[in-house]
Write an enzyme that holds these catalytic residues in place. Structure first.
Site, PDB file in Angstrom:
ATOM      1  N   ASP A 216      50.336  61.434  54.775  1.00  0.00           N
ATOM      2  CA  ASP A 216      49.049  62.041  54.428  1.00  0.00           C
ATOM      3  C   ASP A 216      48.204  62.315  55.669  1.00  0.00           C
ATOM      4  O   ASP A 216      47.386  63.234  55.684  1.00  0.00           O
ATOM      5  CB  ASP A 216      48.249  61.125  53.487  1.00  0.00           C
ATOM      6  CG  ASP A 216      48.468  61.474  52.020  1.00  0.00           C
ATOM      7  OD1 ASP A 216      48.895  62.606  51.741  1.00  0.00           O
ATOM      8  OD2 ASP A 216      48.229  60.613  51.170  1.00  0.00           O
TER       9      ASP A 216
ATOM     10  N   HIS B 263      42.085  63.975  53.709  1.00  0.00           N
ATOM     11  CA  HIS B 263      43.041  63.839  54.816  1.00  0.00           C
ATOM     12  C   HIS B 263      42.995  65.079  55.713  1.00  0.00           C
ATOM     13  O   HIS B 263      43.978  65.796  55.892  1.00  0.00           O
ATOM     14  CB  HIS B 263      44.455  63.607  54.279  1.00  0.00           C
ATOM     15  CG  HIS B 263      44.588  62.393  53.416  1.00  0.00           C
ATOM     16  ND1 HIS B 263      44.511  61.113  53.926  1.00  0.00           N
ATOM     17  CD2 HIS B 263      44.776  62.266  52.080  1.00  0.00           C
ATOM     18  CE1 HIS B 263      44.669  60.235  52.944  1.00  0.00           C
ATOM     19  NE2 HIS B 263      44.813  60.915  51.812  1.00  0.00           N
TER      20      HIS B 263
END
Length: 371
Positions: free
Chosen positions: A270, A95
């Protein structure tokens, strides 16, 4: 190949990147596997089970990080950055787009970073992210229902209501995997559920899937998002653009109009979150309040169900880990364009276009690196 499985150190993260069953397959393929001591102890995977599967037990993270390939669940934490080295393969969730600090550290280390969340399949889906999205989606209504209770600061609503009393209004922004599973659970609990998405075909499919159970579908526009959010008791943010920072579809102005004690569960956190007021939280301190609205923005939601999540994740990752370890990362990525899409960083270069665009780095195509 020597493969290292470190113990996860993110707050209340008890998932493990390889179960004993996965370790056994790696060992049978001729690889040496080092598992950090107590890596799976919290979820019933003892050191003894890993040893029986053929693993060596590493007493320290330093020993694990001597491996050629590191299999992790979550992104490396700051204390792990110095343990990484040039040419080492890192295979885990990353991420990167909303995380310039991590990106800069991984570029400096010159690792080969393959991100679970951007590996694709022949249907254009994200097979390694999908099981975690399913879990987060199913957890989101449970978390929302909990925080709607008065002792948690909520407005005192039972999600499904009772006979003669209306249920809570749940709005889900995003009709992908996480949003679909959130709808499934919220409908099962008896809530009044509306889901928004910009893909008309996806909305049609959701209507066919859940319409008979009372699901309402809306095309997502600034106006429809605002109207839905303002009147919601629980909003679940489930927006995903693979690899990119999530768009801020819920503005601070919208959230100010929500009634006090309402709840936002931002699964998209995220990737930076889909509300302007969202910021990352942990399982230790999962919520905060903005303008009277409770925000739940835990960045590793599936870690709450770590055993289920570890089993589901390793079911999805095993074949890819075997391909990388058996063939070497270049050959594995050369042979599989879908795995190649997982290559985010390579020895100091940004090889994912979305990450490069969002963080302002030059983009180098993975195809150029394969040559």
């Amino acid at each position: 190949m020597i493969i290292g499985i470190p113990k996860e150190i993110k707050d209340h993260e008890y998932r493990v990147a390889a179960t004993p069953a996965m370790v056994s397959l790696l060992v049978k393929s001729g690889h040496q596997v080092w598992v950090e001591t107590q890596a799976g102890a919290k979820i019933g995977y003892s050191d003894a089970l890993f040893k029986a599967a053929g693993a060596h037990i590493a007493p320290t993270p330093q020993k694990v990080y001597e491996a050629e390939m590191i299999l992790k669940v979550k992104e490396p934490q700051k204390s792990e950055f110095p343990l990484l080295r040039q040419g080492q393969i890192l295979f885990c969730f990353l991420h990167l787009a909303p995380d310039p600090t991590q990106t800069a550290a991984l570029l400096k280390s010159k690792v080969v970073a393959i991100a679970y969340e951007t590996v694709t399949d022949s249907h254009g889906k994200l097979p390694l992210l999908m099981p975690m999205s399913e879990i987060a989606g199913r957890l989101a209504p449970q978390m929302g229902a909990f925080y709607l209770q008065v002792p948690q600061g909520g407005k005192g609503l039972l999600l499904g209501g009772i006979c003669g009393v209306a249920p809570a209004r749940v709005v889900i922004i995003g009709g992908g995997t996480a949003g679909t599973e959130a709808a499934r659970m919220a409908l099962g609990l008896g809530a009044d559920v509306t889901i928004l998405d910009r893909d008309i075909d996806r909305l049609r499919n959701l209507d066919l899937l859940f319409g008979s159970k009372g699901l309402k579908t809306l095309f997502s526009s600034p106006a429809s998002v605002e109207e839905s959010v303002v009147h919601a008791d629980l909003v679940i943010g489930a927006v995903l653009i693979a690899g990119k920072t999530a768009p801020k579809l819920m503005t601070e102005a919208m959230i100010k109009k929500m009634s006090p004690g309402s709840v936002i569960v931002d699964i998209a956190i995220d990737q930076g979150g889909c509300a302007e007021t969202s910021r990352p939280t942990t399982h230790s301190k999962p919520t905060y309040v903005v303008d009277g609205v409770i925000h739940y923005c835990v960045t590793n939601m599936p870690g709450a169900c770590a055993r289920t999540a570890s089993q589901a994740l390793t079911d999805a990752t095993t074949d890819y880990a075997l391909a990388i370890s058996n063939k070497g990362w270049k050959e594995a990525l050369r042979n599989d364009p879908h795995l190649r899409n997982g290559l985010n960083l390579c020895e100091g270069k940004v090889t994912n276009q979305s990450v490069a665009e969002d963080l302002g780095y030059p983009f180098v195509s993975p195809n150029d690196i394969m040559d």
